[in-house]
Structure formats: structure tokens, C-alpha cells
Design a protein around this motif. Sequence first.
Motif, PDB file in Angstrom:
ATOM      1  N   ALA A   1      -2.072  -5.429   3.561  1.00 22.48           N
ATOM      2  CA  ALA A   1      -0.759  -4.987   3.115  1.00 22.48           C
ATOM      3  C   ALA A   1       0.093  -5.763   4.018  1.00 22.48           C
ATOM      4  CB  ALA A   1      -0.470  -3.684   3.167  1.00 22.48           C
TER       5      ALA A   1
ATOM      6  N   VAL B   1       3.766  -1.115   3.787  1.00 23.92           N
ATOM      7  CA  VAL B   1       3.242   0.262   3.797  1.00 23.92           C
ATOM      8  C   VAL B   1       4.403   1.005   3.295  1.00 23.92           C
ATOM      9  CG1 VAL B   1       1.920   2.009   4.616  1.00 23.92           C
ATOM     10  CG2 VAL B   1       1.224  -0.403   5.305  1.00 23.92           C
TER      11      VAL B   1
ATOM     12  N   PRO C   1       2.704  -3.087   8.143  1.00 28.53           N
ATOM     13  CA  PRO C   1       1.942  -2.283   8.510  1.00 28.53           C
ATOM     14  C   PRO C   1       1.749  -2.079  10.149  1.00 28.53           C
ATOM     15  CG  PRO C   1       0.808  -4.157   7.404  1.00 28.53           C
ATOM     16  CD  PRO C   1       2.456  -4.144   7.196  1.00 28.53           C
TER      17      PRO C   1
ATOM     18  N   VAL D   1       0.942  -1.288   0.145  1.00 20.69           N
ATOM     19  CA  VAL D   1       0.187   0.096  -0.069  1.00 20.69           C
ATOM     20  C   VAL D   1       0.965   1.181   0.133  1.00 20.69           C
ATOM     21  CG1 VAL D   1      -1.641   1.416   1.385  1.00 20.69           C
ATOM     22  CG2 VAL D   1      -2.081  -1.112   1.143  1.00 20.69           C
TER      23      VAL D   1
ATOM     24  N   MET E   1      -6.878   3.099   5.253  1.00 25.15           N
ATOM     25  CA  MET E   1      -5.936   2.460   6.213  1.00 25.15           C
ATOM     26  C   MET E   1      -6.066   1.122   6.801  1.00 25.15           C
ATOM     27  SD  MET E   1      -3.106   4.535   5.883  1.00 25.15           S
ATOM     28  CE  MET E   1      -3.216   5.378   4.388  1.00 25.15           C
TER      29      MET E   1
ATOM     30  N   ALA F   1      -4.887  -1.278   4.577  1.00 25.61           N
ATOM     31  CA  ALA F   1      -3.554  -1.448   4.532  1.00 25.61           C
ATOM     32  C   ALA F   1      -3.353  -2.279   5.680  1.00 25.61           C
ATOM     33  CB  ALA F   1      -3.047   0.006   4.715  1.00 25.61           C
ATOM     34  N   ARG F   2      -3.779  -2.084   6.980  1.00 24.50           N
ATOM     35  CA  ARG F   2      -3.712  -2.964   8.153  1.00 24.50           C
ATOM     36  C   ARG F   2      -4.063  -4.342   7.816  1.00 24.50           C
ATOM     37  NH1 ARG F   2      -3.001  -0.264  13.293  1.00 24.50           N
ATOM     38  NH2 ARG F   2      -3.664   1.794  12.940  1.00 24.50           N
TER      39      ARG F   2
ATOM     40  N   CYS G   1       1.093   5.251   0.460  1.00 19.10           N
ATOM     41  CA  CYS G   1       0.237   6.454   1.040  1.00 19.10           C
ATOM     42  C   CYS G   1       1.010   7.568   1.093  1.00 19.10           C
ATOM     43  CB  CYS G   1      -0.540   6.075   2.352  1.00 19.10           C
ATOM     44  SG  CYS G   1       0.687   5.835   3.490  1.00 19.10           S
TER      45      CYS G   1
END
Lengths: 433, 255
Positions: B216, B219, B233, B44, B209, B212-213, B46
Motif C-alpha cells: 500500500a 492505509v 503505511p 488498503v 497487514m 498493507a505494509r 481496514c
Amino acid sequence: MSENNNKPAVAFVRDTPIPASAPPSNAAGPIRWVQDNLFSSWGNAFLTIVSLYVVYVVLSSVLPWMLGGVWNTSSLAECRDVLNGRSAACFSVLSERWNQLMFGFIYPSEFYWRPTLAFFLMLIAAAPVLFFDLPRKMLIFTGLFPFIAFWLIWGGTILSPLLALVGCLLGYMAYSKLVTRTFAAGFFGGIAVATLVWWIGGLLIPENASENAMLPAVASRDLGGFMLNMMLGVTCVSLSVPLGIALALGRQSDLPVVKGICVIFIEFIRGVPLITLLFVASVMLAYLFPPDATVDLFLRVVIMITMFSAAYIAEVIRGGLAALPKGQKEAADSLGLDYAQAIRLIILPQALKISIPGIVNVAVGLFKDTTLVSVISMFDVVGMIRGPLLASTEWNGVYWELFLFAAILFFIVCYSISQYSQWLERRLATDHR
Amino acid sequence: MAETARLQVSDEVAISITNMNKWYGAFHVLRDIDLTVYRGERIVICGPSGSGKSTLIRCINALEEHQKGRIIVDGTELSSDLKNIDKIRSEVGMCFQHFNLFPHLTILENCTLAPIWVRKIPQKEAQETAMHFLEKVKIPDQADKYPGQLSGGQQQRVAIARSLCMRPRVMLFDEPTSALDPEMIKEVLDTMIELAEEGMTMLCVTHEMGFARQVANRVIFMDAGQIVEQNEPEEFFNNPQSERTQLFLSQILGH
């Protein structure tokens, strides 16, 4: 609002959903419609009455003139005798000179069936292009039609249209062989092969091949009347749309030379009046060709009108291309489609759909502009009226009837084009906006 | 979840980016990007807007051109050779923020177009594949509709199915849920989670997010065209190292 209260008035839970119901039916009917639309106020009532009076005045003079028209006299003097002072139309000029209005005054009358047949074949050939629900196999006939029409209208040896056809086919084969390498190789290779075939074939066809041909040859300068307008209109529209697409794409190209050529072409042609180009076609273009090559006047005019309208169509299509979100090309790219596939499958179908009103606008304008060839002494329908018909001793002075007739002819064709385009737009509407 | 995910990550390199730089005119958008993506990874990306995260993944399938450095996708180096680019693009699927479905084609045609024209798969077979993936994203009944008749979430799921029909080895997601209503975000994320569980290599630019947690295994935080921080993550969210990351996280998780 009433937090302190025991029964909160704001909190609310819906336990039964409201069922959908039909919209209220307003009072309808013809009387209501007249009230709403014609007599909704004193001012509007007054305008309605004035308008009705104007319509009455116009119709009361035009209708008797048209309905009382004379159809079967052989000259204006005879027509005036029949009318005997009454004010009415002398439509007999149309019935008596029908063939001249349609085919011009030199086209041999025993061959009138040839352009007529070509016209009806044209309707069949155009059908699968215009209505894409028809079987795709019909496109084969569409591909053959130009050669058949050429042979029917001009006559002469069948070898020339056959040679043209063979040249096109071999050129296309060379194109599809070479295009796998690069597009440019295919494009120029195809043109080179076709030109070579035509050149060699031209040398092989004997000079006197046309003498005892099945269909006797008719020269281009013998063409005339509305037939000439239709031929120019159909040929130039069908040539200028693909050329316009190519120019529009070329103008967006990353290759500076291609882009430059397209921009200069479009800007130059658009900046010049069509009538100038036609004079160039009739007089000056002869200087550009080799002295012994006599390029047909019809062909020269077709080239000029095609270039002219292609420049306009290119700009219309550029507008359509610009209206597409950038994401469409990116999505096509991200799926691995190459440039030609992305343009053909994703970009053009959408851009052309947006451009339909503009393209039709140009096509209608082009069709009407074909009357400009009367200025360079080609006898299209307007040229026939202004020249041979009004100059003849029988019909000198019949203005209204003739020009009204020409106007109606053009209106029928242009209105059909417009109706077709509206149908097409509805048919292609898939975006559900 | 994170445990099993980490186990699946292989040693096989899917994408390798070394010292990649990109400029828009004089503006230096991407600076010295080094990134190696292994097969089966779910990354991911960001960062604040304008940090270059979209540009980075758009460089991977050459929607943007990079001016310096190397990008190797599946062993093929991105160069200016068009054939080369088309090959990489057909191996790398991409989903866009605004779906970019083809509005003049039906859902089914959207999905079969590229397999038929790029992979030269017979129409029948392409349609079967397309229906398979449309079932996977749970909208096989919409196959004959046009994109304009579908909701945003459905359109994005079609876009995912359309990419999957090319059987890509890597999937790129460019803010796939940013243009969606909250209710529809979930259905798209569910589809992506399912994809991740099947071991698809994914690079995802997103502000989700939670996603993502959950999904992923790595990150990446970008700012001003540079990779500022990358981590697992858990570590990334609980123990961000750089000040910029801390600020960013406090801002997006702070409410």
C-alpha cells in the motif's frame, strides 16, 4: 507424556509415505446379497416370505387376465362368447376402437395421417430444445413447427399459418430494432406490430379461402382422443414455461406495477381450481370477447391451462431464483453486464437448473390434467372412454381394459418426461458438490 | 518498495468521492466520506467489522446506492442512469470475499463472458486475452474445468483474472483472502502484489497487514462509517494518531 525420558514416544517423523491401496473386497455375490437384503433376521425373513406371497397372489390373478386377453372380437358379447366363462381381458375394444381412442370419433379417418405426421415432426422439433448437443440450426425447424403442425392438424388455407408466421417474424424484427432503446419499447412495439400484421392480414384473406384448400379444414370440435391430450400438453407446457419465467422475474421486479400484476396473477390463478378455469373457458370467456369474434374452444382451453400451470411454474422458478447466492448477480453486475444479460447468462441458467424437478413436476401434472377437458365435453382419451365408447352398444361395460390402457398411455409419456429430466440434471451438474 | 511505489503515484484522479453518505433504512452506514484516489495508488482500507469499509468500495461500482454526495469514477459521475452505471462497472474490476465465480461456466467461459457480451470482443480474441491473464495468475491448465473443481485460492485467482479480462482501470478487492486457508492466502496475495507492481490502481479492503505494509501507499482506517485516519503505511502502523486506531492495531497485531 514422556518428556523426561531420553526417547520421547510422542515425537514422530514419517520417512516413508503410506502407499494408496485398494479398498477391502467384502464378500460379494448373489447369495451374500440375498442374505444381507432379504433374510438378514427372522423378522426380515418373515416379511420377505409374506411379500413374495402377496406378489404371487396379485400376479397369479392379473397375468392370466392380461395374457389370456382377446384382441380380435368386434363386441363385448362376442368377446364373452370366445372367453366362454374364463376370466380374461377383452382387449379387442382397444384394437377395434384404436383410431377413436387416438383421434376422437369425428376426425375424418382419411386425414389420420395428418396428426400422425405432425406428431413425428414434433419429435424432431423438440429434439434440439431437449438435447442441446444437437446442431443449433435445427432450432429453425423448431420455430417453424407450430405453424406446420397447425396447418397439418386443422388444415384449411395455408394463408392463415403463413400470416401468423409473418406476424411473428415482423414482430420480432420490430422488437430487436426497438429493444436497443428500452426493453419495454421493444416488447410492446413487437406485440403491436405483430397484432397489426395479423389484423390487416385477417382482412385480406378471403372468406372462402379454406374451401378448396390443399388440406381440407377440420374444426376444433372434431379433434379428440389421445391426440387432443398430446396437443394440449405440448402446447401448454411450451407456452407456460416462458410465461412462468416472465412471471417469476416480474415478481422480483423493482417496478411496483409489474410486481403487483405478477403477484395478483399468480396468487389468483393458484387459488382457483383448474376445473373452474376450464368452465370459464368453455362458457364464460365468450362474454369477454366481442360478440362477432368466435374464439376457438381449443384456444380458450389452451389459454386457461397455460395460465394455470404458468402460475405454478413461476413459483417453482422463484424458488430457484431465491436459492442463488446474491453474489452471482453482484458478480455479473460488477463485470458490467446489463440486467437482461445478467438474467439470461448468469441467473436463469442456474435458477432453471435448480428448478428442473419442480418444473417437471408441474409439466407432468399439467399433462395429466389435460384429461379434465372431458368435463367440458371435449372428447380427449378419457372423454372418449367415458362417452362414445362406454355408451356404445358393442362395448358397454368394458371398464378395466379401457382405463388401464389410458393409464399406460399417460404413464409412458410421464415416465419419459421424468427420465429425461433426470438425464438433464446429471448433464447439467457442474458444481461438483 | 514503498519508495518506488510512492514515485509512481500520479496527479491524475481515478476516483473522487466527496461528502458521500449512505443509509440502510434509518441506519447511517457511511458518513461524510471524502476520498480522492490517484491513478496508480494502492489503498488498503481496514477497520473493525461493521465499520462500512465493504460498503464504501461497493458504492464505487454502484453495487450499493449512496444517498448523498458525489462519486466520480474516471470522470464519469455515478448517477441512477443505468447506462452510466454499466459503463463505470465495466471500467472497475471487483473481487469478492466468496469469489462469486459462475459455477455453470468453465474457467475460460467465466473469463470471456463479459468481454464478449459487454465489450463485444470476438470470441477468439477474448479467449486469447483470457488465457493471457490465466497464465498471469498461473492457472492456464485449469481453463476447461469448472469452478467447483478448483481450490479456494485458485478460484480467487480466477476471479482476479476474470476482472482483468475487462482491462479495468481500477480494481476493488473486498476481503479477497478472508475465506481462504492460510496456505492459499499467500498465492492470492502474490497475485495482487504482482498486479500492484504493474501500476494498477487498487482499493483493497483487507485484514492482511503484511500486505498493507508491503504494497500500500496509503492505509485508511474506518470506524462507525467514518474515515478515522489515513496515512502512509510506515506512519500508520508505527505511529497511529487516533486512540481508536491504536486500539484496533493493538488488537489485530497483538498476537
